[in-house]
Design a protein around this motif. Structure first.
Motif, PDB file in Angstrom:
ATOM      1  N   GLN A  52      38.405  36.194  47.315  1.00  0.00           N
ATOM      2  CA  GLN A  52      38.535  36.787  46.745  1.00  0.00           C
ATOM      3  C   GLN A  52      40.260  36.806  46.702  1.00  0.00           C
ATOM      4  O   GLN A  52      40.840  36.522  45.634  1.00  0.00           O
ATOM      5  N   ASP A  53      40.701  37.140  47.857  1.00  0.00           N
ATOM      6  CA  ASP A  53      43.043  36.881  47.811  1.00  0.00           C
ATOM      7  C   ASP A  53      43.162  35.202  47.258  1.00  0.00           C
ATOM      8  O   ASP A  53      44.113  35.837  46.324  1.00  0.00           O
ATOM      9  N   ALA A  56      42.544  34.775  43.585  1.00  0.00           N
ATOM     10  CA  ALA A  56      43.237  35.447  42.663  1.00  0.00           C
ATOM     11  C   ALA A  56      44.694  35.247  43.438  1.00  0.00           C
ATOM     12  O   ALA A  56      45.228  34.518  41.744  1.00  0.00           O
ATOM     13  N   ARG A 200      38.755  43.483  47.011  1.00  0.00           N
ATOM     14  CA  ARG A 200      40.325  42.729  46.994  1.00  0.00           C
ATOM     15  C   ARG A 200      41.367  43.605  47.772  1.00  0.00           C
ATOM     16  O   ARG A 200      40.681  44.460  47.476  1.00  0.00           O
ATOM     17  N   ASP A 205      46.535  42.454  45.763  1.00  0.00           N
ATOM     18  CA  ASP A 205      46.495  42.582  44.348  1.00  0.00           C
ATOM     19  C   ASP A 205      47.798  43.139  43.337  1.00  0.00           C
ATOM     20  O   ASP A 205      48.077  42.559  42.726  1.00  0.00           O
ATOM     21  N   VAL A 208      49.791  39.627  43.548  1.00  0.00           N
ATOM     22  CA  VAL A 208      49.499  38.530  41.710  1.00  0.00           C
ATOM     23  C   VAL A 208      50.364  38.897  40.532  1.00  0.00           C
ATOM     24  O   VAL A 208      50.601  37.750  39.691  1.00  0.00           O
TER      25      VAL A 208
END
Length: 534
Positions: A52-53, A56, A200, A205, A208
């Motif tokens: 997911q990192d 994103a 994440r 987080d 981004v």
């Protein structure tokens, strides 16, 4: 009058088309590769955040005009192929970003990224299966990239280190990245992160948003650093090392690191609201939190007393001697600063080489009577003229042939100092460094030789050997292919390509190359065995 309006409309349309064409011409000038490894069979449970990192962060990069490649759960073969394809996309002058999330391990102050199928039970296994960050940076730089960013979120506690170490060490601080490079760690070197439970990571987080607002810039990473530190109450503080050129393409951002992360929309004050004074207790708390987030102030070292300081010249003199004592003497005079760090790195290299059992046969060979006569003549020539590069080069070759690698290195160092564009000396030093396991430095020497003389068969052969030793079999096949196009009768290139093909799964082709090489030179297998390659 209408005719003039028509002309203006046509001109305006032409300008729009030209601007669109200019924008299109920039496509590919910003490239990024993000690798997320979460599914490691040797781990009790998968990492929860890498996939997911990278998705994103990759989406944020695409919105900023980057051509983004994402690779998930890469084994060694896939990782090699993905990196090779990525390197091929880099154009001269491009802005390049590489991001890795997964397991990483340091060994002898070098950082290795671990593929999902890594079989790591010892330091030697790590060098075989891991991918070094230094090699990735060197290849990106070799392809002509301008601004370069390498992001490492690889300090998770891993299942491998406990097999051969008593404790986990975290990643090593980068020591000598290429010029105009920004290296970002999700946490400080020598520290470890416990795998998170969310989808994440805090690091991704906090990164981004700043990329979306500031693009890929020093300012964006500084904001992310402050945000992570605040979100974790100082338990995790990302680390940034920069060799960026000042004002290079907007990368060097003069704004200071923010003292707190950006406010969320729910807590942002309205423009008309006057700021409210804090109570004394809260003022002190805010002051302490700000002090945590601000980078430490480093006082400039006082110049040494005595003669005028010349750290560059004195370091070069220590480098020519290339002994631990020479670098220690340098540190006595210059205990702080960038040159001191380079001297400490050289001391660490010498200590590591002395402590590390080498897989290479380093037993010196006995000199024949003719070789002794030749060496005596060269010694006398160099004594008469210490800058005789021809004599230094020939003596370096003689040392290397007899596996006296340290004196060979010293002679080639001196030749290159006197003539930095001596491609033969660069190639020979590349080979010697490969013999003493200084593989990243060896790669740089070969790259420099090939930059000065493209398609130089001997340097391609040497670089193929280096890539074979660091486990990049696909890159080794490419180098040996190119070397054989220049010199098709070189048994070492043919044998090396055969070994590399076997490691990439091309069994039939690999065995054919090895058979042909042994027919040309029956001793080539023993030669590679002395190199530590079987």
């Amino acid at each position: 009058m209408r005719a003039w309006w028509f002309v203006c409309i046509v001109l305006a349309a032409g300008m729009c088309v030209a601007q669109s064409a200019a924008a299109d011409s920039k496509q590919g000038d910003r490239v990024a590769l993000l690798i997320g490894n979460a599914q490691y069979p040797d781990s009790d449970s998968p990492l929860t955040t890498p996939i997911q990192d990278i998705r994103a962060v990759g989406a944020a990069l695409q919105r900023r005009g980057y051509t983004v490649d994402i690779a998930e759960n890469t084994n060694k073969r896939t990782m090699q192929d993905t990196l090779s394809a990525f390197f091929d996309k880099i154009k001269p002058g491009a802005d390049v970003l590489f991001y890795f999330s997964g397991y990483g391990i340091q060994s002898n102050k070098k950082n290795y990224l671990v593929p999902t199928d890594g079989q790591i039970w010892s330091e030697a296994d790590l060098r075989r299966d891991g991918v070094t960050v230094d090699w990735v940076m060197t290849e990106i730089d070799r392809r002509g990239a301008d601004a370069k960013v390498v992001v490492l979120d690889a300090a998770n506690r891993n299942p491998f280190e406990r097999r051969f170490r008593g404790y986990s060490t975290g990643l090593a601080a980068v020591s000598d990245p290429p010029a105009n490079t920004l290296v970002v760690y999700s946490t400080a070197p020598q520290t470890m992160l416990r795998p998170g439970s969310g989808t994440r990571s805090t690091f991704a987080d906090e990164l981004v948003g700043p990329i979306g607002s500031d693009g890929v810039s020093r300012a964006a990473f500084d904001k992310a650093r402050a945000g992570v530190s605040a979100a974790t109450q100082g338990a995790q503080v990302p680390w940034i090392f920069s060799t960026l050129k000042e004002n290079a393409g907007g990368w060097a951002d003069p704004r200071p690191v923010p003292s707190r992360p950006p406010r969320t929309s729910t807590e942002a004050a309205r423009p008309s609201d006057p700021p409210k004074p804090l109570e004394p207790a809260r003022q002190e708390t805010a002051r302490q939190e700000t002090a945590k987030l601000e980078p430490p102030k480093i006082e400039a070292p006082k110049p040494p007393s005595g003669p005028v300081a010349d750290p560059a010249g004195d370091f070069a003199a220590a480098k020519r001697t290339n002994t631990r004592q020479a670098y220690q003497n340098f540190l006595t005079r210059y205990p702080t600063g960038a040159w001191a760090e380079r001297a400490r790195a050289e001391i660490d290299r010498i200590d590591a080489a002395a402590a590390k059992p080498s897989s290479v046969d380093v037993q010196a060979l006995t000199y024949s009577r003719e070789d002794l006569r030749t060496k005596a003549e060269l010694d006398r020539a160099i004594e008469r003229n210490p800058t005789d590069t021809g004599a230094l080069y020939r003596r370096g070759q003689l040392y290397a042939m007899h596996r006296e690698f340290q004196p060979a290195m010293a002679d080639f160092d001196e030749v290159i100092r006197l003539n930095p564009q001596d491609v033969e000396a660069l190639n020979n030093r590349c080979w010697v460094r490969a013999m003493i396991e200084e593989l990243d430095r060896a790669l740089r020497d070969c790259n420099e030789a090939l930059k000065l003389r493209p398609n130089f068969a001997d340097a391609l052969d040497s670089r193929g050997l280096v890539n074979l030793k660091i486990g990049m079999a696909g890159m080794a096949v490419r180098d040996y292919d190119a070397a054989l196009r220049g010199n098709g009768k070189q048994a070492s290139s043919l044998y090396g390509r055969g070994l590399a093909r076997l490691r990439t799964g091309e069994t039939q082709e690999g065995n054919s190359d090895i058979s042909d090489a042994l027919a040309m030179d029956p001793g080539v297998a023993k030669e590679f065995a002395r190199y530590g390659i079987r």
